[in-house]
Design an enzyme around this catalytic site. Structure first.
Site, PDB file in Angstrom:
ATOM      1  N   ARG A  72       0.778  -1.236   0.000  1.00 14.54           N
ATOM      2  CA  ARG A  72       0.000   0.000   0.000  1.00 14.54           C
ATOM      3  C   ARG A  72       0.811   1.288   0.000  1.00 14.54           C
ATOM      4  O   ARG A  72       0.251   2.371   0.140  1.00 14.54           O
ATOM      5  CB  ARG A  72      -1.002   0.022   1.165  1.00 14.54           C
ATOM      6  CG  ARG A  72      -1.948  -1.147   1.135  1.00 14.54           C
ATOM      7  CD  ARG A  72      -3.126  -1.027   2.034  1.00 14.54           C
ATOM      8  NE  ARG A  72      -2.844  -0.571   3.369  1.00 14.54           N
ATOM      9  CZ  ARG A  72      -3.776  -0.311   4.263  1.00 14.54           C
ATOM     10  NH1 ARG A  72      -5.039  -0.478   3.975  1.00 14.54           N
ATOM     11  NH2 ARG A  72      -3.453   0.100   5.469  1.00 14.54           N
ATOM     12  N   ASP A  73       2.136   1.234  -0.145  1.00 12.73           N
ATOM     13  CA  ASP A  73       2.925   2.469  -0.187  1.00 12.73           C
ATOM     14  C   ASP A  73       4.198   2.284  -1.019  1.00 12.73           C
ATOM     15  O   ASP A  73       5.280   2.703  -0.621  1.00 12.73           O
ATOM     16  CB  ASP A  73       3.279   2.921   1.231  1.00 12.73           C
ATOM     17  CG  ASP A  73       3.770   4.361   1.285  1.00 12.73           C
ATOM     18  OD1 ASP A  73       3.451   5.148   0.365  1.00 12.73           O
ATOM     19  OD2 ASP A  73       4.483   4.713   2.244  1.00 12.73           O
ATOM     20  N   ILE A  74       4.057   1.664  -2.187  1.00 13.71           N
ATOM     21  CA  ILE A  74       5.228   1.441  -3.031  1.00 13.71           C
ATOM     22  C   ILE A  74       5.539   2.721  -3.788  1.00 13.71           C
ATOM     23  O   ILE A  74       4.693   3.258  -4.501  1.00 13.71           O
ATOM     24  CB  ILE A  74       5.006   0.275  -4.008  1.00 13.71           C
ATOM     25  CG1 ILE A  74       4.842  -1.017  -3.216  1.00 13.71           C
ATOM     26  CG2 ILE A  74       6.172   0.173  -4.988  1.00 13.71           C
ATOM     27  CD1 ILE A  74       4.502  -2.216  -4.061  1.00 13.71           C
ATOM     28  N   ASN A  78      10.670   4.118  -0.965  1.00 10.62           N
ATOM     29  CA  ASN A  78      10.535   2.898  -0.166  1.00 10.62           C
ATOM     30  C   ASN A  78      11.183   1.690  -0.824  1.00 10.62           C
ATOM     31  O   ASN A  78      10.900   0.556  -0.467  1.00 10.62           O
ATOM     32  CB  ASN A  78       9.056   2.613   0.113  1.00 10.62           C
ATOM     33  CG  ASN A  78       8.453   3.623   1.060  1.00 10.62           C
ATOM     34  OD1 ASN A  78       9.160   4.293   1.801  1.00 10.62           O
ATOM     35  ND2 ASN A  78       7.148   3.763   1.024  1.00 10.62           N
TER      36      ASN A  78
END
Length: 106
Positions: A72-74, A78
């Site tokens: 959910r946060d690529i 990151n």
């Protein structure tokens, strides 16, 4: 994070410990920085680099989905670069475990 430790393209958790008001994670050291900084430092990426980074990211995300975990946060910030130059997905702060029906960390 223990579910994800068998994939070489996901940052490895070395240990975790808890203090009274905090949970600490000790993870592998990726000394080459993040993908965003790497992209900005070069005028352009070589085609072979793009292929390698893309294939590694697809492998990492595929592994996570087989483990029923959504990242959910690529984003490039990151994605770290390992000492060998491969990508390593990190920052699981808002991951979601579809089997447990709750966000990580537990």
């Amino acid at each position: 994070m223990q579910k994800l430790q068998r994939c070489p393209f996901i940052v490895q958790l070395r240990m975790a410990f808890r203090e009274e008001n905090a949970l600490h994670y000790v993870m592998e050291y990726c000394d080459r920085g993040d993908l965003l900084s790497y992209i900005r430092s070069k005028s352009s990426l070589e085609e072979e680099e793009v292929r390698m980074f893309s294939a590694s990211l697809v492998a990492a995300v595929g592994f996570m989905h087989r483990m029923h975990v959504l990242h959910r946060d690529i984003k490039p910030e990151n994605i770290l670069l390992s000492p060998s130059g491969h990508i390593v997905l990190c920052d699981f702060g808002i991951c979601y475990d579809r089997q447990q029906e709750q966000p990580y960390p537990h």
